[in-house]
Design an enzyme around this catalytic site. Structure first.
Site, mmCIF file in Angstrom:
data_model
loop_
_atom_site.group_PDB
_atom_site.id
_atom_site.type_symbol
_atom_site.label_atom_id
_atom_site.label_comp_id
_atom_site.label_asym_id
_atom_site.label_seq_id
_atom_site.Cartn_x
_atom_site.Cartn_y
_atom_site.Cartn_z
ATOM 1 N N SER A 91 0.573 -0.844 -0.168
ATOM 2 C CA SER A 91 0.010 -0.065 0.272
ATOM 3 C C SER A 91 1.228 1.385 -0.140
ATOM 4 O O SER A 91 1.454 1.110 -1.096
ATOM 5 C CB SER A 91 -1.127 -0.105 1.569
ATOM 6 O OG SER A 91 -1.702 0.474 0.998
ATOM 7 N N HIS A 140 -8.425 -5.056 -0.534
ATOM 8 C CA HIS A 140 -6.804 -4.292 -0.315
ATOM 9 C C HIS A 140 -6.782 -4.377 1.601
ATOM 10 O O HIS A 140 -7.149 -5.011 1.899
ATOM 11 C CB HIS A 140 -7.060 -2.569 0.221
ATOM 12 C CG HIS A 140 -5.739 -2.025 -0.238
ATOM 13 N ND1 HIS A 140 -5.063 -1.179 -0.438
ATOM 14 C CD2 HIS A 140 -5.277 -1.506 1.370
ATOM 15 C CE1 HIS A 140 -3.882 -0.804 -0.329
ATOM 16 N NE2 HIS A 140 -4.551 -0.956 1.176
ATOM 17 N N ASP A 147 -10.301 -3.141 -5.210
ATOM 18 C CA ASP A 147 -9.378 -1.845 -4.724
ATOM 19 C C ASP A 147 -9.211 -1.340 -5.089
ATOM 20 O O ASP A 147 -9.436 -1.576 -6.686
ATOM 21 C CB ASP A 147 -7.941 -2.787 -4.576
ATOM 22 C CG ASP A 147 -7.145 -1.950 -3.256
ATOM 23 O OD1 ASP A 147 -7.484 -1.063 -3.056
ATOM 24 O OD2 ASP A 147 -5.718 -2.274 -3.226
#
Length: 332
Positions: free
Chosen positions: A171, A299, A269
């Site tokens: 991320s 995610h 995501d």
């Protein structure tokens, strides 16, 4: 039917998402007390938590160290090393944790970092880079670049082999790994053998189709992304523009000369399409790049492999990429 039920996820994934949603509330306002509380929490490395996060291998020694960043600040680093390697210099993997440049901590990544150390036979250096809003962009980038240069130098100690060096993260950490790779290519200080980007945030303009399609996705929403970026960039006159490559590595003018890069994305995501676009752009620039999109997961799924059907496969791909590239170049 709840919002979670409308997503095409396996039941065990839906159950985890519901639990996480209840624990965080319906909106992520990212006020000071919530930020502090979130930063301090991590899942204990014991049953039943490890049924979800994966266990910490017993054969890995976990320790803590630190290095001096360019401004003299001592940046903490959590280290993971196979116990049976005393006296052996191992290649290092720099890991940059997720959390939108605002949340997260190194302890929460013990399961995946220890597992990578054990399976890929590397020393993992989990960097506690400085977070926003106290430290705006590009402070996190500076800390991650400095950490990589430190790992590539004699200052990191005799147990680190200074070739086969890699950067990785998930991320926001994937963003930092991608940016660090570009900075180090341009400015030097460390030669990278590879990068591994796990559902990376690489386009702060948030203009890709998946951002709109999955604006209300489990785990990470468009509102979350807006809040994270507002904290990370700030509103000062000298704030970085979302198009600046130090924030959006996808928008760098030149992607050639970067190390071989693995990009893993989650199908449910908002960040899916920008990760895929980055892999395409790397290949078009002549860089070896592999992209794998994992179906029916949101995610963050690599951090809870026990709650998905593909968590184990994604981790096996990740460890294979690290192992193959970290040990490809030999001394002598």
């Amino acid at each position: 039917m709840t919002a979670t039920d409308s997503w095409n996820m396996p039941l065990r994934t839906k159950l985890l998402v519901r639990a996480l949603n209840r624990s965080r509330g319906s909106d992520r306002m990212l006020v000071d007390d919530e930020i502090a509380r979130s930063r301090a929490w991590f899942a204990p490395t014991r049953i039943p938590y490890t049924w979800v996060t994966g266990p910490v291998p017993a054969g890995v020694e976990i320790a803590d160290t630190a290095f001096a960043a360019r401004d003299g600040h001592r940046v903490a680093v959590r280290t993971y090393r196979p116990r049976d390697t005393e006296g052996e210099a191992l290649p290092a993997l720099l890991w940059f944790h997720g959390g939108g440049w605002v949340l997260g901590n190194t302890r929460g990544y013990d399961p995946i970092c220890a597992w990578l150390a054990d399976r890929a036979h590397v020393t993992v250096l989990n960097v506690d880079y400085r977070l926003a809003p106290e430290h705006r962009a590009p402070q996190a980038v500076h800390d991650c670049v400095d950490a990589t240069r430190w790992a590539a130098s004699e200052a990191s100690g005799p147990g680190i082999r200074h070739i086969g060096l890699g950067v990785a993260g998930d991320s926001a950490g994937g963003n930092l790994a991608a940016v660090a790779a570009q900075v180090l290519r341009d400015e030097g200080g460390a030669d990278l053998a590879y990068a591994a980007l796990v559902y990376p945030a690489v386009d702060a303009t948030m203009s890709s189709e998946s951002v709109a399609l999955h604006a209300q996705a489990p785990i990470l929403t468009r509102a979350d992304m807006d809040a994270f970026l507002a904290h990370y960039l700030g509103d000062a006159e000298d704030a970085l523009d979302p198009l600046d490559p130090l924030v959006s590595p996808l928008h760098a003018e030149d992607l050639s000369g970067l190390p071989p890069t693995l990009v893993q994305t989650a199908d449910l995501d908002p960040l899916r399409d920008e990760g895929a676009a980055y892999a395409v752009a790397l290949r078009e620039a002549g860089v070896e790049a592999r992209h794998t999109n994992y179906e029916r997961v949101p995610h963050g799924f690599v951090s809870f492999p026990g709650a998905t059907r593909v968590g184990r496969a994604s981790r096996e791909e990740l460890v294979g990429w690290v192992r193959d590239h970290a040990h490809h170049t030999r001394l002598g």
